[in-house]
Design a protein around this motif. Structure first.
Motif, PDB file in Angstrom:
ATOM      1  N   ASP A 160     -30.119 -52.132 -65.482  1.00 41.40           N
ATOM      2  CA  ASP A 160     -29.507 -52.821 -64.341  1.00 41.40           C
ATOM      3  C   ASP A 160     -29.614 -54.342 -64.488  1.00 41.40           C
ATOM      4  N   ILE A 161     -30.789 -54.786 -64.916  1.00 41.01           N
ATOM      5  CA  ILE A 161     -31.005 -56.242 -65.056  1.00 41.01           C
ATOM      6  C   ILE A 161     -30.114 -56.817 -66.148  1.00 41.01           C
ATOM      7  N   GLU A 162     -29.982 -56.095 -67.265  1.00 42.94           N
ATOM      8  CA  GLU A 162     -29.098 -56.545 -68.340  1.00 42.94           C
ATOM      9  C   GLU A 162     -27.658 -56.619 -67.847  1.00 42.94           C
ATOM     10  N   TYR A 163     -27.256 -55.678 -67.020  1.00 44.57           N
ATOM     11  CA  TYR A 163     -25.892 -55.684 -66.482  1.00 44.57           C
ATOM     12  C   TYR A 163     -25.677 -56.883 -65.568  1.00 44.57           C
ATOM     13  N   ILE A 164     -26.709 -57.189 -64.743  1.00 45.92           N
ATOM     14  CA  ILE A 164     -26.614 -58.348 -63.839  1.00 45.92           C
ATOM     15  C   ILE A 164     -26.502 -59.639 -64.646  1.00 45.92           C
ATOM     16  N   ARG A 214     -34.681 -63.564 -59.546  1.00 46.49           N
ATOM     17  CA  ARG A 214     -34.549 -64.058 -60.917  1.00 46.49           C
ATOM     18  C   ARG A 214     -35.875 -63.920 -61.661  1.00 46.49           C
ATOM     19  N   GLU A 215     -36.980 -64.308 -60.999  1.00 42.03           N
ATOM     20  CA  GLU A 215     -38.290 -64.202 -61.620  1.00 42.03           C
ATOM     21  C   GLU A 215     -38.623 -62.747 -61.923  1.00 42.03           C
ATOM     22  N   MET A 216     -38.268 -61.865 -60.967  1.00 46.08           N
ATOM     23  CA  MET A 216     -38.517 -60.431 -61.163  1.00 46.08           C
ATOM     24  C   MET A 216     -37.747 -59.913 -62.374  1.00 46.08           C
ATOM     25  N   ALA A 217     -36.480 -60.311 -62.485  1.00 47.75           N
ATOM     26  CA  ALA A 217     -35.637 -59.858 -63.596  1.00 47.75           C
ATOM     27  C   ALA A 217     -36.192 -60.328 -64.935  1.00 47.75           C
ATOM     28  N   GLU A 218     -36.619 -61.572 -65.002  1.00 39.59           N
ATOM     29  CA  GLU A 218     -37.128 -62.113 -66.260  1.00 39.59           C
ATOM     30  C   GLU A 218     -38.429 -61.445 -66.686  1.00 39.59           C
ATOM     31  N   ILE A 219     -39.311 -61.215 -65.726  1.00 38.42           N
ATOM     32  CA  ILE A 219     -40.594 -60.588 -66.056  1.00 38.42           C
ATOM     33  C   ILE A 219     -40.405 -59.130 -66.476  1.00 38.42           C
ATOM     34  N   ARG A 220     -39.490 -58.426 -65.806  1.00 32.29           N
ATOM     35  CA  ARG A 220     -39.253 -57.030 -66.189  1.00 32.29           C
ATOM     36  C   ARG A 220     -38.665 -56.943 -67.600  1.00 32.29           C
ATOM     37  N   ASP A 274     -42.052 -51.951 -70.399  1.00 32.21           N
ATOM     38  CA  ASP A 274     -42.779 -50.679 -70.310  1.00 32.21           C
ATOM     39  C   ASP A 274     -43.993 -50.721 -69.383  1.00 32.21           C
ATOM     40  N   VAL A 275     -44.213 -51.848 -68.728  1.00 28.64           N
ATOM     41  CA  VAL A 275     -45.405 -52.023 -67.899  1.00 28.64           C
ATOM     42  C   VAL A 275     -45.214 -51.352 -66.535  1.00 28.64           C
ATOM     43  N   PRO A 276     -46.222 -50.606 -66.041  1.00 31.56           N
ATOM     44  CA  PRO A 276     -46.138 -49.986 -64.705  1.00 31.56           C
ATOM     45  C   PRO A 276     -46.015 -51.044 -63.621  1.00 31.56           C
ATOM     46  N   LEU A 277     -45.522 -50.652 -62.453  1.00 29.90           N
ATOM     47  CA  LEU A 277     -45.252 -51.595 -61.370  1.00 29.90           C
ATOM     48  C   LEU A 277     -46.490 -52.382 -60.948  1.00 29.90           C
ATOM     49  N   LYS A 278     -47.630 -51.698 -60.821  1.00 32.27           N
ATOM     50  CA  LYS A 278     -48.833 -52.389 -60.365  1.00 32.27           C
ATOM     51  C   LYS A 278     -49.240 -53.485 -61.345  1.00 32.27           C
ATOM     52  N   HIS A 334     -39.881 -53.338 -54.230  1.00 34.96           N
ATOM     53  CA  HIS A 334     -38.832 -53.836 -53.331  1.00 34.96           C
ATOM     54  C   HIS A 334     -37.856 -54.739 -54.085  1.00 34.96           C
ATOM     55  N   ARG A 335     -38.368 -55.646 -54.919  1.00 39.07           N
ATOM     56  CA  ARG A 335     -37.496 -56.568 -55.650  1.00 39.07           C
ATOM     57  C   ARG A 335     -36.670 -55.833 -56.704  1.00 39.07           C
ATOM     58  N   LEU A 336     -37.287 -54.881 -57.367  1.00 45.16           N
ATOM     59  CA  LEU A 336     -36.544 -54.116 -58.366  1.00 45.16           C
ATOM     60  C   LEU A 336     -35.441 -53.278 -57.716  1.00 45.16           C
ATOM     61  N   ARG A 337     -35.735 -52.780 -56.526  1.00 45.33           N
ATOM     62  CA  ARG A 337     -34.714 -52.019 -55.809  1.00 45.33           C
ATOM     63  C   ARG A 337     -33.539 -52.906 -55.429  1.00 45.33           C
ATOM     64  N   LYS A 338     -33.842 -54.143 -55.017  1.00 43.30           N
ATOM     65  CA  LYS A 338     -32.780 -55.097 -54.685  1.00 43.30           C
ATOM     66  C   LYS A 338     -31.901 -55.374 -55.907  1.00 43.30           C
TER      67      LYS A 338
END
Length: 291
Positions: free
Chosen positions: A224-228, A242-248, A253-257, A274-278
């Protein structure tokens, strides 16, 4: 030797010290696999219809102990009459008077298992049964088993009325009633090993499913992030997304926590989710050209 044969071998060696219990066990063996007859000279005989030599030996031993009958010779008529008088008609269930005491009921069930009982290998499954040729005898067995707080059922199988148990705990209790401690412990060890193996398998399957679920979710998020980035651009995202997308993308492969620990200040698991869902919702809108 099968597990069922091992149980019978143990039970065959058990001789109750009390004569009334010996009679109760003999009554079970005679009633369920014994027979009266005559030899070619017209003499009276007694025998047992069984493929297990230990069962026949146990029956003859009990005849000797309880009625002092030597089975290597033809019975006297008074000896046969004594058996008929005390053990009753073999075509009918045993007299309740012979099994009115709890100890005698244990002995009777022991004799019943020796005569017509069998059980599966507990390493493969739990099943114990008595194959009765008569419905009333089956009901008597079921009643005695119920008196010890153990539930059993009866089914018709060809010419037999089968009293059976399929619960491991009930079978263990019945082995205890019949006084087969060695077989009981062997079965308990197998039950524990089987339950531990099943527990480990369930845990591994659960953890494997959770890992697969996490990996699949992370893969969709990265997609999804690559598509965005390709169809919308990170520069058009709010700073938090934006920060969420870059870190993901940096840690796919890192778990959410753990992912939330790369933020300053640290972001909780629910905040990361919440941010990943957005971001996923935005990607879905882009795919359908809603914005």
């Amino acid at each position: 030797m099968s597990f069922s044969s091992e149980v019978k071998a143990e039970l065959a060696k058990r001789i109750s010290p009390a004569r009334h219990c010996q009679i109760a066990e003999l009554a079970a063996i005679m009633n369920l696999c014994g027979q009266y007859g005559r030899d070619e000279n017209g003499g009276f005989t007694v025998g047992f219809q069984t493929e297990n030599e230990a069962v026949a030996r146990k029956g003859f031993t009990l005849l000797k102990k309880t009625y002092n009958i030597n089975t290597d010779i033809v019975l006297k008529e008074q000896e046969l009459q004594a058996l008929l008088r005390n053990l009753g008609d073999l075509d009918r269930p045993v007299s309740p008077l012979l099994i009115k005491n709890s100890c005698c009921q244990r002995a009777f069930l022991r004799g019943a298992f020796l005569s017509i009982g069998s059980m599966s290998d507990p390493a493969k499954g739990y099943h114990l049964e008595f194959d009765c040729s008569d419905a009333d005898k089956a009901k008597q067995l079921q009643g005695l088993i119920r008196d010890f707080g153990i539930e059993s059922k009866i089914i018709r199988r060809k010419k037999y009325y089968v009293v059976y148990l399929k619960e491991g705990a009930g079978i263990v209790d019945l082995l205890n009633v019949c006084e087969a401690p060695v077989s009981l412990m062997n079965m308990e060890n197998l039950r524990i090993l089987k339950e531990m193996r099943n527990s480990v398998n369930r845990r591994v399957n659960c953890e494997t499913a959770n890992i697969a679920k996490t990996v699949n979710a992370a893969s969709r998020q990265v997609e999804d992030i690559e598509y965005i980035r390709k169809h919308y651009g990170f520069q058009n995202l709010p700073d938090t997304l934006r920060e969420m997308a870059e870190i993901r993308l940096e840690y796919p492969d890192v778990p959410l926590k753990e992912l939330g620990e790369y933020f300053t200040p640290v972001l909780g698991k629910s905040g990361v989710n919440h941010r990943l869902r957005k971001l996923s919702e935005l990607a879905e809108k882009l795919r359908h050209s809603v914005i």
